[in-house]
Design a protein around this motif. Structure first.
Motif, PDB file in Angstrom:
ATOM      1  N   SER A 124       0.892  -1.365   0.002  1.00 37.70           N
ATOM      2  CA  SER A 124       0.073  -0.020   0.200  1.00 37.70           C
ATOM      3  C   SER A 124       0.837   0.913  -0.090  1.00 37.70           C
ATOM      4  O   SER A 124       2.252   1.282  -0.262  1.00 37.70           O
ATOM      5  N   PHE A 125       0.318   2.226  -0.228  1.00 30.48           N
ATOM      6  CA  PHE A 125       0.746   3.405  -0.110  1.00 30.48           C
ATOM      7  C   PHE A 125       1.033   4.108   1.352  1.00 30.48           C
ATOM      8  O   PHE A 125       2.241   4.894   1.439  1.00 30.48           O
ATOM      9  N   MET A 126       0.856   3.764   1.959  1.00 28.09           N
ATOM     10  CA  MET A 126       1.097   4.052   3.291  1.00 28.09           C
ATOM     11  C   MET A 126       2.252   4.071   4.035  1.00 28.09           C
ATOM     12  O   MET A 126       3.014   3.461   4.168  1.00 28.09           O
ATOM     13  N   ALA A 127       2.316   4.787   4.591  1.00 28.55           N
ATOM     14  CA  ALA A 127       3.718   5.137   5.898  1.00 28.55           C
ATOM     15  C   ALA A 127       4.566   4.672   6.574  1.00 28.55           C
ATOM     16  O   ALA A 127       2.888   3.653   6.822  1.00 28.55           O
ATOM     17  N   LYS A 128       4.983   3.649   7.012  1.00 31.96           N
ATOM     18  CA  LYS A 128       5.244   2.687   7.842  1.00 31.96           C
ATOM     19  C   LYS A 128       4.702   2.835   9.123  1.00 31.96           C
ATOM     20  O   LYS A 128       3.826   2.650   9.691  1.00 31.96           O
ATOM     21  N   TRP A 129       4.786   4.075   9.969  1.00 34.65           N
ATOM     22  CA  TRP A 129       3.990   4.649  10.722  1.00 34.65           C
ATOM     23  C   TRP A 129       2.182   4.568  10.511  1.00 34.65           C
ATOM     24  O   TRP A 129       1.356   4.314  11.461  1.00 34.65           O
ATOM     25  N   GLN A 130       1.589   4.528   9.609  1.00 32.04           N
ATOM     26  CA  GLN A 130       0.350   4.036   8.932  1.00 32.04           C
ATOM     27  C   GLN A 130      -0.269   3.143   9.320  1.00 32.04           C
ATOM     28  O   GLN A 130      -1.122   2.521  10.017  1.00 32.04           O
ATOM     29  N   LYS A 131       1.057   2.290   9.060  1.00 30.28           N
ATOM     30  CA  LYS A 131       0.700   0.369   8.779  1.00 30.28           C
ATOM     31  C   LYS A 131       0.526   0.454  10.214  1.00 30.28           C
ATOM     32  O   LYS A 131      -0.498  -0.192  10.335  1.00 30.28           O
ATOM     33  N   GLU A 132       1.464   0.597  11.300  1.00 29.09           N
ATOM     34  CA  GLU A 132       1.012   0.154  12.419  1.00 29.09           C
ATOM     35  C   GLU A 132       0.238   0.767  13.174  1.00 29.09           C
ATOM     36  O   GLU A 132      -1.297   0.148  14.224  1.00 29.09           O
ATOM     37  N   GLU A 133      -0.573   1.920  12.857  1.00 28.21           N
ATOM     38  CA  GLU A 133      -1.794   2.771  13.447  1.00 28.21           C
ATOM     39  C   GLU A 133      -3.101   2.018  12.715  1.00 28.21           C
ATOM     40  O   GLU A 133      -3.637   1.634  13.614  1.00 28.21           O
ATOM     41  N   THR A 137      -6.166  -0.111  15.308  1.00 25.61           N
ATOM     42  CA  THR A 137      -7.077   0.093  15.427  1.00 25.61           C
ATOM     43  C   THR A 137      -8.495  -0.337  14.352  1.00 25.61           C
ATOM     44  O   THR A 137      -8.217  -1.706  14.369  1.00 25.61           O
ATOM     45  N   ASP A 138      -9.388  -0.817  15.359  1.00 19.65           N
ATOM     46  CA  ASP A 138     -10.852  -0.936  15.434  1.00 19.65           C
ATOM     47  C   ASP A 138     -11.631  -1.022  14.334  1.00 19.65           C
ATOM     48  O   ASP A 138     -12.425  -1.868  13.480  1.00 19.65           O
ATOM     49  N   LYS A 139     -11.407   0.316  13.908  1.00 23.37           N
ATOM     50  CA  LYS A 139     -11.781   0.840  12.629  1.00 23.37           C
ATOM     51  C   LYS A 139     -11.595   0.978  11.289  1.00 23.37           C
ATOM     52  O   LYS A 139     -11.040   1.711  10.984  1.00 23.37           O
ATOM     53  N   LYS A 140     -10.323  -0.501  10.769  1.00 22.03           N
ATOM     54  CA  LYS A 140      -9.109  -0.225   9.833  1.00 22.03           C
ATOM     55  C   LYS A 140     -10.377   0.757   8.770  1.00 22.03           C
ATOM     56  O   LYS A 140      -9.348   1.024   7.944  1.00 22.03           O
ATOM     57  N   THR A 141     -10.692   0.025   8.056  1.00 23.03           N
ATOM     58  CA  THR A 141     -11.923   0.310   6.652  1.00 23.03           C
ATOM     59  C   THR A 141     -11.919   1.976   6.839  1.00 23.03           C
ATOM     60  O   THR A 141     -11.607   2.556   5.896  1.00 23.03           O
ATOM     61  N   ALA A 147      -6.973   7.649   5.318  1.00 21.65           N
ATOM     62  CA  ALA A 147      -5.937   7.490   4.461  1.00 21.65           C
ATOM     63  C   ALA A 147      -5.944   7.722   3.462  1.00 21.65           C
ATOM     64  O   ALA A 147      -4.659   8.899   2.685  1.00 21.65           O
ATOM     65  N   LEU A 148      -6.380   6.847   2.370  1.00 26.02           N
ATOM     66  CA  LEU A 148      -5.972   6.783   0.740  1.00 26.02           C
ATOM     67  C   LEU A 148      -6.705   8.606   0.155  1.00 26.02           C
ATOM     68  O   LEU A 148      -6.027   8.684  -0.574  1.00 26.02           O
ATOM     69  N   THR A 149      -8.011   8.926   1.247  1.00 30.62           N
ATOM     70  CA  THR A 149      -8.867  10.464   0.820  1.00 30.62           C
ATOM     71  C   THR A 149      -7.658  11.190   0.654  1.00 30.62           C
ATOM     72  O   THR A 149      -7.454  11.833  -0.105  1.00 30.62           O
TER      73      THR A 149
END
Length: 241
Positions: A124-133, A137-141, A147-149
């Protein structure tokens, strides 16, 4: 030559004063040398005239060549700038249109297991810290959607900026009405992106759609611009060729 002519006239005047047959001879000499003097003066004036005419023709040829060279260079620059501007505008308009579309699809990350999630996040496009977050979280979608927005907004801003910078530098080479159409569509595109950002940042409900609708309704302008670009490029191809 003029000094010699004056001396000859003085001499002839003396001879005429003597009278008789000498005067006849003197008249013949005067006529002979006079004609030579007149011919010499004519040739001198003709040479000066030809020189002046040749200089003027050379200057005219230089101006024409310079004008043709400048015209060819301007056409070539325009031939390069218009397609590049068209491509960059289409990119920015396409990206923003996709972002602001009411129909969006997102993967349901709340219903997949950890192995599938890890595999999805790996590319995915997400940074490492975003992947950890998102793992925590319980609301991953919802997290992924937000994040995609903002990732897409960044892409949209970059596409708009790329067109802005290029057009600011090279728009001077684009004639009207093509230039105005580029400016109009660029304005509509950027306003739609800003409106979308505002909707997301402020979580506005119901969502603002005025700028989005204006961009969606600009298809006629885009078609007109495309036709004008094609006509201009084909005409320039004939001129330059």
């Amino acid at each position: 030559m003029e000094e010699a002519a004056r001396s000859l006239l003085t001499f002839v005047g003396l001879i005429f004063g003597a009278g008789g047959g000498v005067a006849v001879v003197a008249y013949a000499l005067l006529r002979f040398f006079g004609e030579k003097w007149m011919n010499a003066k004519f040739e001198e004036r003709l040479a000066a005239f030809k020189h002046a005419q040749g200089k003027e023709l050379e200057e005219l040829r230089y101006r024409i060549n310079a004008l043709m060279d400048r015209t060819v260079k301007l056409h070539q620059k325009e031939f390069d700038v218009i397609p590049e501007s068209w491509g960059k505008l289409n990119t920015s308009c396409g990206v923003v249109t996709a972002i602001t579309s009411a129909f969006q699809q997102y993967p349901d990350l709340d219903r997949i297991g950890k192995p599938q999630l890890d595999e999805f996040l790996q590319d995915s496009f997400m940074a490492k810290w975003q992947k950890e977050e998102i793992r925590l979280t319980d609301k991953k979608t919802d997290y992924y959607r937000k994040a995609l927005t903002w990732h897409k907004v960044t892409e949209g801003r970059e596409a708009c900026r790329e067109f802005h910078v290029y057009f600011r530098k090279n728009g001077i080479f684009i004639p009207e009405p093509i230039k105005s159409q580029f400016v109009q569509l660029d304005k509509l595109t950027y306003e739609a992106l800003i409106e979308y950002e505002l909707n997301e940042r402020e979580e506005i409900r119901p969502r603002l759609r005025k700028a989005h609708n204006a961009l969606a309704e600009a298809k006629d302008i885009m078609i007109s611009l495309e036709n004008n670009v094609q006509d201009r490029l084909w005409n320039m191809n004939k001129v330059v060729g």
